[in-house]
Design a protein around this motif. Structure first.
Motif, PDB file in Angstrom:
ATOM      1  N   ALA A  46      92.500  80.053  93.496  1.00 31.51           N
ATOM      2  CA  ALA A  46      92.044  81.100  94.406  1.00 31.51           C
ATOM      3  C   ALA A  46      92.399  80.758  95.848  1.00 31.51           C
ATOM      4  N   LEU A  47      92.195  79.504  96.240  1.00 37.65           N
ATOM      5  CA  LEU A  47      92.522  79.081  97.604  1.00 37.65           C
ATOM      6  C   LEU A  47      94.017  79.196  97.875  1.00 37.65           C
ATOM      7  N   LEU A  48      94.817  78.757  96.919  1.00 37.12           N
ATOM      8  CA  LEU A  48      96.270  78.817  97.083  1.00 37.12           C
ATOM      9  C   LEU A  48      96.752  80.265  97.120  1.00 37.12           C
ATOM     10  N   ALA A  49      96.167  81.115  96.290  1.00 35.71           N
ATOM     11  CA  ALA A  49      96.570  82.529  96.252  1.00 35.71           C
ATOM     12  C   ALA A  49      96.222  83.237  97.556  1.00 35.71           C
ATOM     13  N   VAL A  50      95.015  83.007  98.062  1.00 33.25           N
ATOM     14  CA  VAL A  50      94.605  83.627  99.328  1.00 33.25           C
ATOM     15  C   VAL A  50      95.502  83.147 100.462  1.00 33.25           C
ATOM     16  N   LEU A 192      95.181  79.931 109.658  1.00 34.10           N
ATOM     17  CA  LEU A 192      94.075  79.781 108.719  1.00 34.10           C
ATOM     18  C   LEU A 192      94.567  79.787 107.278  1.00 34.10           C
ATOM     19  N   ASN A 193      95.513  80.676 106.943  1.00 33.53           N
ATOM     20  CA  ASN A 193      95.986  80.740 105.564  1.00 33.53           C
ATOM     21  C   ASN A 193      96.693  79.453 105.139  1.00 33.53           C
ATOM     22  N   ASP A 194      97.288  78.726 106.106  1.00 29.07           N
ATOM     23  CA  ASP A 194      97.974  77.470 105.792  1.00 29.07           C
ATOM     24  C   ASP A 194      97.000  76.403 105.322  1.00 29.07           C
ATOM     25  N   VAL A 195      95.861  76.283 106.022  1.00 31.62           N
ATOM     26  CA  VAL A 195      94.907  75.239 105.655  1.00 31.62           C
ATOM     27  C   VAL A 195      94.127  75.626 104.395  1.00 31.62           C
ATOM     28  N   VAL A 196      93.903  76.926 104.188  1.00 32.84           N
ATOM     29  CA  VAL A 196      93.260  77.373 102.953  1.00 32.84           C
ATOM     30  C   VAL A 196      94.161  77.025 101.763  1.00 32.84           C
ATOM     31  N   ALA A 197      95.448  77.317 101.884  1.00 31.96           N
ATOM     32  CA  ALA A 197      96.395  76.977 100.816  1.00 31.96           C
ATOM     33  C   ALA A 197      96.508  75.468 100.658  1.00 31.96           C
ATOM     34  N   GLY A 198      96.471  74.727 101.777  1.00 27.97           N
ATOM     35  CA  GLY A 198      96.533  73.271 101.705  1.00 27.97           C
ATOM     36  C   GLY A 198      95.354  72.691 100.953  1.00 27.97           C
ATOM     37  N   GLY A 200      93.630  74.185  98.549  1.00 28.10           N
ATOM     38  CA  GLY A 200      93.858  74.454  97.133  1.00 28.10           C
ATOM     39  C   GLY A 200      94.926  73.561  96.539  1.00 28.10           C
ATOM     40  N   THR A 201      96.001  73.338  97.275  1.00 28.79           N
ATOM     41  CA  THR A 201      97.086  72.490  96.790  1.00 28.79           C
ATOM     42  C   THR A 201      96.617  71.049  96.622  1.00 28.79           C
ATOM     43  N   GLY A 202      95.800  70.562  97.570  1.00 25.39           N
ATOM     44  CA  GLY A 202      95.295  69.199  97.475  1.00 25.39           C
ATOM     45  C   GLY A 202      94.426  68.990  96.250  1.00 25.39           C
TER      46      GLY A 202
END
Length: 252
Positions: A46-50, A192-198, A200-202
């Motif tokens: 969900a984090l990566l998708a957002v 913001l979307n970069d750190v949200v995806a980061g 999720g990726t982590g």
């Protein structure tokens, strides 16, 4: 204040993540984390998708810009360089907890295998996405903004601590990881979307390490108990700067 709920959700990640292993003993936690189940993909997915939607989506893009403007006003152009070092705090913290005698169900060899696998996943996912997406950073320094590598490393380490030590150790590690994410926004290095995806990726990279651990045990005949002194060296890579580093620990 319109985006306060979004910030609250993001900074509640420590509680949401640690809650997944609350009230379980070490054996149950190992079994649960090492066996892949689709629901384990919900949070990181969900984090990566957002985060990914924020690259092109008009509404999410406007949220990115408004959040960036708000933080820019807050920072006043000042830069706090702690994020370059703080991202490794959860990784170092796991070594400190082990040396302090805090119980963990994994041997040093198993933990090394998990981290090596997680870092390989990090190199592949973060490096690949940065090369493909080409999102420009808020400060315009380059086109490697998506996803945040610093945030990925921090959340990867936090997920390792959550899985191996649980409880308040996991809450503390995830709080530090959220702090790293905030500093990347504060320093105008990410949207913001970069750190949200980061984030999720982590989490996903860390979980890949545990999912593959049963196979690595058989392949490399990993010991399940610490035996004597051991030296650990973990590679690190900063895709935004093409810099290679190494984190080392000695256990005796």
């Amino acid at each position: 204040m319109r985006y306060l709920p979004l910030f609250l959700l993001f900074f509640c990640l420590p509680v949401l993540s640690v809650g997944q292993t609350a009230k379980t003993d070490s054996v149950c936690r190992v079994t649960a984390e090492e066996h892949f189940r689709p629901k384990q993909l919900i949070l990181p997915g969900a984090l990566l998708a957002v985060g990914a939607l924020g690259v092109e989506n008009g509404w999410l893009g406007s949220v990115d810009r408004k959040v960036n403007e708000g933080i820019s006003d807050l920072s006043g152009g000042h830069h706090i360089g702690l994020d370059d070092y703080l991202r490794f705090a959860p990784l170092v913290g796991s070594v400190v907890l082990s040396q302090a005698g805090v119980s963990t169900p994994y041997s040093l060899e198993e933990r090394l295998a998990v981290r090596a696998t997680s870092f390989m996943a990090y190199f592949a996912l973060v490096g690949g996405l940065k090369q493909v997406v080409h999102e420009t950073r808020p400060d315009g320094s380059d086109r490697k903004s998506f996803p945040s590598g610093h945030t990925t490393v921090a959340f990867m380490g936090a997920e390792h601590i959550r899985t191996e030590y649980g409880g308040w150790y996991g809450v503390g590690a995830y709080t530090v990881a959220c702090g790293v994410a905030f500093l990347r926004l504060y320093n105008q290095k990410h949207w913001l979307n970069d750190v949200v995806a980061g984030a999720g990726t982590g989490i996903l990279c860390a979980r890949l390490g545990y999912w593959l651990l049963p196979y690595e045990r058989k392949l490399f005949k990993l010991k399940t108990k610490n035996d004597g002194s051991s030296f650990v060296a973990l590679p690190t890579f900063d895709a935004s700067r093409n810099a290679v580093g190494c984190a080392m620990a000695y256990q005796f």
